[in-house]
Design a protein around this motif. Structure first.
Motif, short mmCIF file in Angstrom:
data_model
loop_
_atom_site.label_atom_id
_atom_site.label_comp_id
_atom_site.label_asym_id
_atom_site.label_seq_id
_atom_site.Cartn_x
_atom_site.Cartn_y
_atom_site.Cartn_z
N ARG B 121 0.82 -1.20 0.00
CA ARG B 121 0.00 0.00 0.00
C ARG B 121 0.85 1.25 0.00
NH1 ARG B 121 -5.58 1.51 2.55
NH2 ARG B 121 -5.40 3.77 2.62
N LEU B 176 0.78 -4.64 -6.85
CA LEU B 176 -0.62 -4.99 -6.61
C LEU B 176 -0.75 -6.45 -6.18
CD1 LEU B 176 -2.35 -3.13 -9.59
CD2 LEU B 176 -2.56 -2.60 -7.16
N GLN B 183 -3.18 -9.46 1.70
CA GLN B 183 -4.54 -9.10 2.11
C GLN B 183 -4.68 -7.61 2.43
OE1 GLN B 183 -5.64 -12.00 5.19
NE2 GLN B 183 -6.50 -13.20 3.51
N VAL B 184 -3.97 -6.82 1.61
CA VAL B 184 -4.10 -5.37 1.73
C VAL B 184 -5.03 -4.87 0.64
CG1 VAL B 184 -2.82 -3.21 1.59
CG2 VAL B 184 -1.80 -5.17 2.72
N PHE B 185 -5.01 -5.54 -0.51
CA PHE B 185 -5.90 -5.19 -1.61
C PHE B 185 -6.91 -6.31 -1.82
CE2 PHE B 185 -1.92 -2.93 -3.25
CZ PHE B 185 -2.27 -1.75 -2.60
N ARG B 186 -8.03 -5.94 -2.44
CA ARG B 186 -9.09 -6.91 -2.68
C ARG B 186 -8.63 -8.00 -3.64
NH1 ARG B 186 -13.98 -3.26 -4.64
NH2 ARG B 186 -14.74 -5.33 -5.21
N LEU B 189 -10.98 -8.87 -7.65
CA LEU B 189 -10.92 -8.09 -8.90
C LEU B 189 -9.91 -8.69 -9.85
CD1 LEU B 189 -10.84 -4.56 -7.22
CD2 LEU B 189 -12.79 -5.57 -8.41
N ASP B 190 -10.16 -8.54 -11.14
CA ASP B 190 -9.17 -8.93 -12.14
C ASP B 190 -7.97 -8.01 -11.98
OD1 ASP B 190 -9.18 -10.09 -15.44
OD2 ASP B 190 -7.65 -8.74 -14.66
N THR B 194 -7.35 -4.01 -12.69
CA THR B 194 -6.99 -3.08 -11.62
C THR B 194 -5.75 -2.28 -11.99
OG1 THR B 194 -7.81 -4.72 -10.05
CG2 THR B 194 -6.54 -2.88 -9.16
N VAL B 198 -5.62 1.78 -12.27
CA VAL B 198 -4.76 2.67 -11.49
C VAL B 198 -3.85 3.47 -12.40
CG1 VAL B 198 -2.96 2.76 -9.75
CG2 VAL B 198 -4.85 1.14 -9.50
#
Lengths: 237, 237
Positions: B121, B176, B183-186, B189-190, B194, B198
């Motif tokens: 992040r 990413l 487990q910081v980003f979902r 999602l593809d 993503t 971004v």
DNA sequence: CCACTTCCCTAACAAGTGTTTGGTAGGTTA
DNA sequence: TAACCTACCAAACACTTGTTAGGGAAGTGG
């Protein structure tokens, strides 16, 4: 209702402009125009025109409008440069027709969404979904629009691009503001920044999107909306 | 009347040239090159070159590379077209120098961020912030890059654009993926979608950003990050 | 058969393109 | 003073550009 559709511009230019100062026009305009527009007695078939416009749009999108010569378009269409002028009266007209046809269809979709009078969040969702569908169907036109619209809208002939952009901004920004007022969207963000953020994230997709990929337009819209609305960070539950 | 015209060139084309097949070359390369590179004995000052490159970048960004003639650049610089060739050996070289200078600086910043070995992040935050700073400092170059990079990277001379893009994707996508694993980003999602999301949200900003606006680059980065990470929807507390 | 229409080609024109060549004003150094 | 260098101008060159004229092949209708 602001105009979004130039229809057809078959009227003669009122008067040759007195050539302000620098005669440096962007493109070439060789022959002297005898003040009266020529009126070809021929009637090219609309289907063939559509075909040619599609290939022209493809080349414009791939190479950029200025870098595209009429000879390249003719090449892609399997004919010679001069033959294009049986169907169209200039390279610029082709561009014009491609863009205005796209915008007309786009606003058909948008107007339907806006007339449905949904809530702010649902309106945004519908607009984004509709946008990705348009990208799917007119990806070449969208790509051209993205690349050239800023410079084109300075020309009087393409002023409808600015009109459309104003209307576009009004629809999206208005919806966002409604959402902030209804406490559906965050109030701590610069609303114009948010608008540009949403707008751009949607439309730049045209630069990489290829129809027939692994995601349908609706699926892409769903994921984009999920990112825009909820963010990409995982929230602790 | 335009600036200065060669006036008369009554050179009728002698005959129908052999004209191999379709002689349509992409650009102009008039004189036959005698195989040996010319080596100019002159030494233009680097400061003047920088000045000229800055104005050239401005014109390129405003009009597009192909639509920009060397005469327009010279005009903006207050000199005549031919004089540019004292400093540069072609229009393409100017483009090249503008883009490669920008990319060099960009990667200086990126490499520093990546070397810091932050969490996923924090890395994304740092990369986005760095990007907006680069847009602030090189907005013309970024705009040119955005518009022309896709077509240019086909040319061997501009292959470094592709290289950069690959490296770019590796850095962002890798971060990413690390974030999803941590487990910081979902995870739903593809990830490539993503990434493009971004990437695009950041760089298209160059098309509307103007230095000296009401938001500093860091402030824009902060709000963009807030939208990308947490979304624009208001969450019930 | 002819007249007519549709759609393309051949061949060019004129303006615009990037680039080169030769010159020269003005400064610096000797 | 002369020699030299930097930074520009003036003028052209060779090629590309969008666009236009005139013509002709193929099809259709009478």
């Amino acid at each position: 209702m602001p105009t979004n559709k130039p229809e057809a511009q078959r009227e003669a230019q009122p008067e040759a402009q007195p050539e302000a100062k620098r005669g440096a026009q962007p493109a070439a305009a060789p022959r002297a125009k005898p003040a009266a527009r020529k009126k070809p007695q021929v009637t090219p078939s609309p289907e063939r025109r559509r075909e040619l416009l599609d290939t022209a749009a493809e080349v414009f999108a791939a190479q950029g409008y200025n870098a595209t010569t009429v000879r390249k378009i003719a090449d892609a269409a399997g004919m010679l440069a001069g033959s294009l002028y049986y169907h169209f009266d200039s390279k610029e007209s082709m561009l014009d027709e491609i863009l205005s046809a796209f915008l007309t269809e786009l606003w058909d979709g948008y107007d339907a969404v806006l007339a449905a009078d949904l809530g702010p969040r649902e309106t945004i969702e519908a607009l984004v979904t509709e946008s990705f569908r348009e990208i799917d169907r007119h990806r070449a036109a969208v790509a051209i629009y993205q690349k050239e619209s800023r410079t084109l809208s300075a020309q009087p002939r393409f002023h409808y691009l600015s009109d459309s952009q104003v209307k576009f901004e009004k629809a999206w920004l208005g919806t966002l503001e409604r959402g902030v007022a209804a406490q559906v969207f965050r109030a701590d963000l610069d609303i114009r920044l948010t608008y540009r953020f949403v707008r751009d994230t949607v439309w730049v997709a045209a630069s990489w999107y290829r129809p027939g990929g692994q995601h349908s337009p609706d699926e892409i819209a769903r994921q984009y909306l999920s990112m825009v609305l909820d963010g990409i960070a995982l929230r602790p539950t």
